[in-house]
Design an enzyme around this catalytic site. Structure first.
Site, PDB file in Angstrom:
ATOM      1  CG  HIS A 222      48.338  24.587 -11.694  1.00 15.28           C
ATOM      2  ND1 HIS A 222      48.241  23.245 -11.414  1.00 15.28           N
ATOM      3  CD2 HIS A 222      49.565  24.972 -11.217  1.00 15.28           C
ATOM      4  CE1 HIS A 222      49.352  22.829 -10.817  1.00 15.28           C
ATOM      5  NE2 HIS A 222      50.173  23.862 -10.670  1.00 15.28           N
ATOM      6  CG  HIS A 261      46.067  15.957 -16.573  1.00 16.14           C
ATOM      7  ND1 HIS A 261      47.385  15.650 -16.810  1.00 16.14           N
ATOM      8  CD2 HIS A 261      46.008  16.484 -15.324  1.00 16.14           C
ATOM      9  CE1 HIS A 261      48.090  15.959 -15.746  1.00 16.14           C
ATOM     10  NE2 HIS A 261      47.276  16.476 -14.825  1.00 16.14           N
ATOM     11  CG  ASP A 312      41.730  20.368  -9.747  1.00 14.70           C
ATOM     12  OD1 ASP A 312      42.144  20.355  -8.578  1.00 14.70           O
ATOM     13  OD2 ASP A 312      42.452  20.625 -10.726  1.00 14.70           O
TER      14      ASP A 312
END
Ligand code: COA
Length: 375
Positions: A222, A261, A312
């Site tokens: 995450h 994802h 990210d």
């Protein structure tokens, strides 16, 4: 669970677990906050406008924004008892543990009212204080100095950069912080938000819900992926080394953090925005290696696995170019996602039903109890 079955339903993939009016993932350009396209928000808004939108339900007027920003500035102050805790926590603790403990400690010192009548003030308090928590702990342990929370910066991103580097940040860097905080602010029923909602659904207080969410965000599948992505990129000094290294990792079936994802299938819409900021900041600081290394990793991941960078991946280099220590990347995510978590806590409370699903039992049945001396 059978492998096929796990693929289909494991990790609650594709399960609609509730209704929400806060965010859509995967429609329009791919991400909308309360009906506003993320591209419009990232281009035009400040993070404070977006956190107001998420936590209070509408974009602020000029005067509402000014009042809100003043409240956020007031909310930066650290109570003495929290300072004592931050000084006591070890220097080598993970900064996400500092954020989690800081949130929990504030919950002891300034508890939420039992009827949640002060939830709005508590949300603003948390949004304002998180940068202070991290940077007070940082300066105390790294430089042996206690910082104050006075600043000429009137935004969360500007305040964070000023306090970290002890100098005024450039307008370009402040804008980069706005964009990154906006992109990180909300993402529907992701793992940490779901946990915050579960916390709210038990009628627990907002500090408990957000403390739990911080703990969940920390994991590398995450929020911790931005830190892990930077560690990966930093392993390589050239495009050539990165090419060899990534092929090797893929051969060894390693996961490449910052790629893939659960919901998006062919691209993460946030990546397009943050990648451009990474490129811009690479130019700004004159770094000619990290961006091309990131791009070659992106190309190999697409060619070999049809996997795309998520938010990210290029957030990592964007933060790195601004001199932010890698271990602080996920805490910045906390500073932003608190807006989304809080919006979900408020929404859950507005029409609450305890979240408590079932499990399918797959263990042994009908076993006779064996006395301890005979086991
Ligand atoms: N690197 C290498 N392989 C990856 C991968 C990655 N980053 N992400 C997914 N895969 C592969 C898996 O190994 C799996 O392969 P298999 O079918 O041969 O077993 C397949 O793609 C499906 O992945 P899975 O992990 O089961 O999908 P998921 O929906 O459960 O996972 C993530 C989504 C985000 C957890 C996953 O893509 C991941 O671990 N990414 C890296 C961590 C990360 O960046 N997290 C931040 C998300 S915003």
């Amino acid at each position: 669970m059978e492998a096929k079955e796990k693929k289909k339903t494991g990790g609650l993939a594709g399960v609609v677990a509730g209704r929400s009016a806060i965010c859509t993932v995967g429609t329009g350009h791919g991400l909308n906050y309360r009906g506003y396209d993320i591209y419009d928000l990232a281009k035009n808004a400040t993070f404070e406008e977006v956190s107001y939108l998420l936590t209070k339900g509408a974009l602020p007027t000029q005067s509402e924004l000014e009042i809100y920003k003043k409240e956020l500035i007031q909310a930066r102050a650290l109570p003495d008892a929290l300072k004592v805790v931050l000084r006591t926590l070890p220097k080598n603790a993970h900064p996400m543990d500092i954020m989690r403990t800081g949130c929990s400690t504030l919950g002891c010192l300034e508890p939420e009212a039992d009827n949640f009548s002060d939830q709005g003030a508590k949300i603003t308090r948390l949004m304002g204080i998180f940068p202070s928590i991290l940077l007070y702990w940082h300066h105390y342990h790294v430089n042996g100095k206690e910082i104050d929370t006075n600043s000429s910066q009137d935004t969360i991103g500007g305040y964070f950069l000023e306090k970290l580097h002890n100098k005024q940040p450039s307008e370009l860097w402040i804008k980069a912080m706005h964009v990154s905080l906006i992109l990180y602010a909300e993402h529907e029923f992701n793992a940490s938000t779901f946990v915050a909602r579960i916390g709210a659904s038990t009628l627990s207080d907002i500090y408990s819900a957000i403390t739990a969410a911080i703990g969940v965000l920390r994991g590398p599948l995450h929020g911790g992926a931005n830190e892990a992505a930077m560690e990966l990129i930093s392993e390589y000094k050239s495009v050539h080394e990165a090419t060899r290294g990534i092929y090797e990792k893929l051969e060894n079936k390693a996961k490449i953090m910052g790629f893939g994802h659960r919901v998006y299938v062919s691209n993460d819409p946030r990546n397009i925005v943050i990648k451009e900021w990474s490129r811009k900041l690479a130019d700004d600081v004159g770094n000619s290696t990290i961006f091309p290394i990131s791009e070659i990793i992106e190309k190999i991941m697409w060619d070999e696995k049809k996997l795309f960078p998520n938010l990210d991946f290029y957030s990592a280099s964007t933060y790195h170019f601004m001199g932010i220590p890698t271990a602080y990347f996920t805490p910045i995510f906390v500073m932003s996602r608190t807006a989304g978590w809080a919006a979900h806590v408020v929404e859950q409370r507005g029409d609450n039903k305890l979240i408590r699903p079932n499990s399918e039992y797959i263990g042994p049945e009908n076993r006779a109890y064996v006395d301890i001396k005979n086991r």
